[in-house]
Design a protein around this motif. Structure first.
Motif, PDB file in Angstrom:
ATOM      1  N   ALA A  77     -28.937   7.290   5.158  1.00  0.00           N
ATOM      2  CA  ALA A  77     -27.967   6.216   4.956  1.00  0.00           C
ATOM      3  C   ALA A  77     -26.558   6.762   5.154  1.00  0.00           C
ATOM      4  CB  ALA A  77     -28.098   5.628   3.553  1.00  0.00           C
ATOM      5  N   THR A  78     -25.695   5.941   5.753  1.00  0.00           N
ATOM      6  CA  THR A  78     -24.306   6.350   5.923  1.00  0.00           C
ATOM      7  C   THR A  78     -23.374   5.169   5.723  1.00  0.00           C
ATOM      8  OG1 THR A  78     -22.862   7.737   7.277  1.00  0.00           O
ATOM      9  CG2 THR A  78     -23.980   5.935   8.400  1.00  0.00           C
ATOM     10  N   ILE A  79     -22.080   5.504   5.602  1.00  0.00           N
ATOM     11  CA  ILE A  79     -21.041   4.495   5.438  1.00  0.00           C
ATOM     12  C   ILE A  79     -20.326   4.314   6.776  1.00  0.00           C
ATOM     13  CG2 ILE A  79     -18.930   3.880   4.194  1.00  0.00           C
ATOM     14  CD1 ILE A  79     -19.900   5.666   1.888  1.00  0.00           C
ATOM     15  N   LEU A  80     -20.285   3.078   7.264  1.00  0.00           N
ATOM     16  CA  LEU A  80     -19.629   2.779   8.533  1.00  0.00           C
ATOM     17  C   LEU A  80     -18.114   2.924   8.394  1.00  0.00           C
ATOM     18  CD1 LEU A  80     -21.650  -0.467   9.371  1.00  0.00           C
ATOM     19  CD2 LEU A  80     -22.057   1.837  10.265  1.00  0.00           C
ATOM     20  N   ARG A  81     -17.384   3.342   9.475  1.00  0.00           N
ATOM     21  CA  ARG A  81     -17.830   3.719  10.788  1.00  0.00           C
ATOM     22  C   ARG A  81     -17.853   5.232  10.947  1.00  0.00           C
ATOM     23  NH1 ARG A  81     -12.396   3.446  14.544  1.00  0.00           N
ATOM     24  NH2 ARG A  81     -11.015   4.052  12.861  1.00  0.00           N
ATOM     25  N   ALA A  82     -17.078   5.904  10.072  1.00  0.00           N
ATOM     26  CA  ALA A  82     -16.851   7.347  10.226  1.00  0.00           C
ATOM     27  C   ALA A  82     -18.136   8.150  10.171  1.00  0.00           C
ATOM     28  CB  ALA A  82     -15.885   7.840   9.152  1.00  0.00           C
ATOM     29  N   GLY A  83     -19.150   7.647   9.469  1.00  0.00           N
ATOM     30  CA  GLY A  83     -20.364   8.423   9.263  1.00  0.00           C
ATOM     31  C   GLY A  83     -21.333   8.426  10.427  1.00  0.00           C
ATOM     32  N   LEU A  84     -21.087   7.626  11.462  1.00  0.00           N
ATOM     33  CA  LEU A  84     -22.085   7.457  12.512  1.00  0.00           C
ATOM     34  C   LEU A  84     -22.425   8.741  13.278  1.00  0.00           C
ATOM     35  CD1 LEU A  84     -21.085   3.942  13.903  1.00  0.00           C
ATOM     36  CD2 LEU A  84     -23.101   4.528  12.536  1.00  0.00           C
TER      37      LEU A  84
END
Length: 218
Positions: A77-84
């Protein structure tokens, strides 16, 4: 709660960290994204050493071989957008994992303060699974903890959570330790910095990871 700081060992990871920090190199957004992805790959490998395994027999053209394979059912799981880009590094190694995404942003006020708002969640069931919650910058920790709580509200409680960050602040690590389940959470940071600015940016840090990866926002 266990904390792993990967840059404390001399490995090729430190080259990738140096390049995402270097203001003359990080201007190349494609290279920046690739370095974030490679840091994700290295971190995924390190996490893989702590997972649960069991033997599996596979048939080769010449016979049978017994190999150790991962038992954990993984959700990245990641936080958009920086984590992509960072997320993609994990997915390169854990290519059969489920994926989840959270949209969270800072809502600023006139006095310069801000609150974190969660707008969008895409998540399957987390029950009985191992959650890899990956976010490149662990600054105050509030966005990550909000994302974790939102994911659990939607998908249920994971068996274990691995929190992974490229650059973490000491304050962010402390916040996660105080606000996430201590017995079932492990923190992985490629590097840890001491200072946060008044606007909660990590110093020396790297700047805004999302802008460096995808361009400045307005």
């Amino acid at each position: 709660m266990t904390l792993h700081i990967l840059s404390q060992q001399n490995t090729v990871l430190n080259k990738f960290i140096a390049e995402i920090r270097d203001k003359s190199i990080q201007r190349d957004s494609m290279r920046f994204r690739r370095n974030m992805e490679r840091i994700g790959e290295v971190t995924a490998y390190e996490i893989s050493r702590t997972l649960n395994y069991s033997p599996r027999v596979v048939e080769t053209p010449l016979g049978e071989a017994t190999v150790q394979t991962i038992d954990d059912r993984l959700v990245i799981a990641t936080i958009l957008r920086a984590g992509l880009p960072y997320h993609q590094g994990f997915l390169n190694y854990f290519d059969d994992a489920q994926n989840a995404f959270v949209s969270a942003y800072r809502k600023s006020t006139k006095d310069g303060k801000f609150t974190v708002k969660v707008e969008y969640i895409s998540c399957g069931s987390l029950e009985g699974k191992t959650l890899l919650l990956v976010d490149p910058m662990l600054a105050t920790g509030s966005s990550l903890v909000l994302a974790y709580n939102a994911l659990c509200e939607r998908g249920g409680e994971p068996l274990h959570t691995h929190v992974a960050a490229v650059i973490a602040s000491e304050q962010g690590i402390d916040y996660v330790e105080k606000n996430m389940p201590r017995q079932t959470t492990t923190i992985w940071a490629a590097a840890v910095d001491e200072e946060l600015t008044s606007r909660s940016y990590i110093v020396p840090g790297i700047g805004d990871a999302g802008d460096l990866a995808y361009g400045e926002k307005i």
